[in-house]
Design an enzyme around this catalytic site. Structure first.
Site, PDB file in Angstrom:
ATOM      1  N   GLY A  24       0.820  -1.215   0.000  1.00  0.00           N
ATOM      2  CA  GLY A  24       0.000   0.000   0.000  1.00  0.00           C
ATOM      3  C   GLY A  24       0.851   1.261   0.000  1.00  0.00           C
ATOM      4  O   GLY A  24       0.672   2.145  -0.855  1.00  0.00           O
ATOM      5  N   LEU A  42      13.179 -11.228   1.325  1.00  0.00           N
ATOM      6  CA  LEU A  42      14.255 -10.648   2.139  1.00  0.00           C
ATOM      7  C   LEU A  42      15.167 -11.728   2.714  1.00  0.00           C
ATOM      8  O   LEU A  42      16.215 -11.426   3.276  1.00  0.00           O
ATOM      9  CB  LEU A  42      13.667  -9.803   3.278  1.00  0.00           C
ATOM     10  N   GLY A  51       7.891  -6.035   4.510  1.00  0.00           N
ATOM     11  CA  GLY A  51       7.725  -6.783   5.749  1.00  0.00           C
ATOM     12  C   GLY A  51       6.268  -7.036   6.018  1.00  0.00           C
ATOM     13  O   GLY A  51       5.380  -6.620   5.255  1.00  0.00           O
ATOM     14  N   TYR A 103       4.350  -7.724  16.085  1.00  0.00           N
ATOM     15  CA  TYR A 103       4.657  -6.823  14.956  1.00  0.00           C
ATOM     16  C   TYR A 103       5.369  -5.557  15.461  1.00  0.00           C
ATOM     17  O   TYR A 103       6.441  -5.179  14.946  1.00  0.00           O
ATOM     18  CB  TYR A 103       3.351  -6.488  14.229  1.00  0.00           C
ATOM     19  N   SER A 144      -0.722   6.297  10.306  1.00  0.00           N
ATOM     20  CA  SER A 144      -1.546   5.572   9.335  1.00  0.00           C
ATOM     21  C   SER A 144      -1.402   6.280   8.000  1.00  0.00           C
ATOM     22  O   SER A 144      -1.906   7.399   7.846  1.00  0.00           O
ATOM     23  CB  SER A 144      -3.017   5.595   9.738  1.00  0.00           C
ATOM     24  N   ARG A 198      -9.677   7.445  15.286  1.00  0.00           N
ATOM     25  CA  ARG A 198      -8.260   7.372  15.693  1.00  0.00           C
ATOM     26  C   ARG A 198      -7.344   7.944  14.608  1.00  0.00           C
ATOM     27  O   ARG A 198      -6.384   8.646  14.897  1.00  0.00           O
ATOM     28  CB  ARG A 198      -7.890   5.911  15.984  1.00  0.00           C
ATOM     29  N   ASN A 221       4.056   3.262  14.676  1.00  0.00           N
ATOM     30  CA  ASN A 221       3.511   3.744  15.965  1.00  0.00           C
ATOM     31  C   ASN A 221       3.300   2.580  16.932  1.00  0.00           C
ATOM     32  O   ASN A 221       3.201   2.801  18.140  1.00  0.00           O
ATOM     33  CB  ASN A 221       2.217   4.523  15.725  1.00  0.00           C
ATOM     34  N   HIS A 222       3.281   1.341  16.401  1.00  0.00           N
ATOM     35  CA  HIS A 222       3.035   0.199  17.291  1.00  0.00           C
ATOM     36  C   HIS A 222       4.267  -0.200  18.114  1.00  0.00           C
ATOM     37  O   HIS A 222       4.172  -1.097  18.947  1.00  0.00           O
ATOM     38  CB  HIS A 222       2.425  -0.955  16.504  1.00  0.00           C
TER      39      HIS A 222
END
Ligand code: NAI
Ligand code: 15L
Length: 269
Positions: free
Chosen positions: A15, A50, A71, A138, A167, A176, A110-111
């Site tokens: 994406g 990879l 990834g 993740y 995002s 959010r 952000n995770h």
């Protein structure tokens, strides 16, 4: 460092890869594309896992910089995350080191800090040096990527800008996302800044637009020369009418990582 011209874009079929390969040539970059799967409309793209260290050596040879997006981009099993995000990112850094590539822009997330409590309006913005609190395996793999980048800077002088992307989608689709959205055009602006800023060493930044409801501090990104032009606010009225305001009592809404903390989306979709 002279401004990079030839840039390897991993994860080019995804994406963000698709949104960025539409935009980065406009900044003067010549892109070399790589993905595990074919890249639509790009017959010259390198199709490689990879895990394929020989293919990676060849892919990075002669490029001025790398944008590493490839990834697993959601929660998954540890084995899958180990393969693509941990071993795969290590393989890419090793190839870059061996071939003398000077800079990588790493798609962190952000995770990495997903379990950080979400600020309420008026609270201080979350800084990049807030303790990491990954919300998923993740997110944990992205912590590994940031630390790998730090090690390769200290040990080998290979520079990285780690972008904790919020995002990045064409439009925000949740309340959010009004806080964490990075428009595709701002994404390209931030990548350009990360590729061209001088002396970045290992720099960690958040990747968002200049959202009215922003949760985190963009100052390290701005210090690279990033000037976001977009704001999610024009989408607010419609999304709030559909979904309502975030509710502090709802566990899905309590943390930066949102529903990744409670019920993460699983890769592959
Ligand atoms: P995506 O899932 O659409 O694209 C990832 C691409 O990586 C896919 O095309 C996939 O084929 C490729 N890939 C996966 N494993 C691979 C392997 N072993 N070898 C080669 N290629 C492999 O993800 P998206 O949304 O484009 O995200 C791009 C990057 O940015 C990811 O690293 C993601 O974690 C990160 N990110 C994205 C955010 C977003 O808002 N889209 C937010 C935060 C981080
Ligand atoms: C991410 O890290 C994911 O890759 C992306 O698909 C979004 O879910 C994003 O975070 C988010 O937090 O919205």
């Amino acid at each position: 460092m002279p401004a990079p011209r030839t840039v390897l874009l991993t994860g080019a079929a995804g994406g963000v890869g698709t949104l960025m390969r539409e935009r980065l040539p406009g900044y003067g970059y010549e892109l070399r594309l790589l993905d595990l799967v074919p890249v639509a409309g790009e017959p010259d793209a390198i199709i490689a896992d990879l895990a394929d260290t020989e293919a990676l050596r060849e892919a990075v040879r002669g490029v001025d910089a790398i944008i590493h997006l490839a990834g697993i981009s959601l929660e998954s099993t540890f084995d899958k995350i180990l393969h693509s995000n941990i071993q795969g990112t290590y393989n890419l850094y090793e190839a870059a080191r061996a071939e003398g590539v000077r800079r990588i822009v790493f798609a962190s997330s952000n995770h990495t800090v997903g379990f950080t409590p979400r600020p309420e309006p008026g609270d201080p913005l979350i800084p990049v040096d807030t303790p990491r609190r990954p919300d998923t395996l993740y997110g944990l793999s992205k912590c590994f990527g940031e630390d790998l980048a730090s090690l390769y800077w200290d040990l080998h002088g290979l520079e990285t800008v780690s972008i904790r992307i919020g995002s990045c989608f064409p439009e925000p689709t949740s309340v959010r996302m009004l806080s964490v959205w990075m428009s595709p055009d701002d994404g390209a602006r931030l990548l350009h800044a990360a590729l061209t800023a001088e002396n970045v060493g290992h720099t960690v930044v958040y990747g968002s637009s200049a959202n009215t409801r922003l949760w985190w501090d963009l100052s390290t990104a701005r210090a690279l020369g990033y000037e976001p032009q977009d704001d999610s606010e024009p989408y607010a009225e419609k999304l709030l009418a559909e979904q309502g305001e975030l509710d502090p009592a709802n566990p899905d809404h309590a943390h930066l990582g949102g529903h990744f903390c409670t019920n993460p989306p699983i890769w592959p979709h």
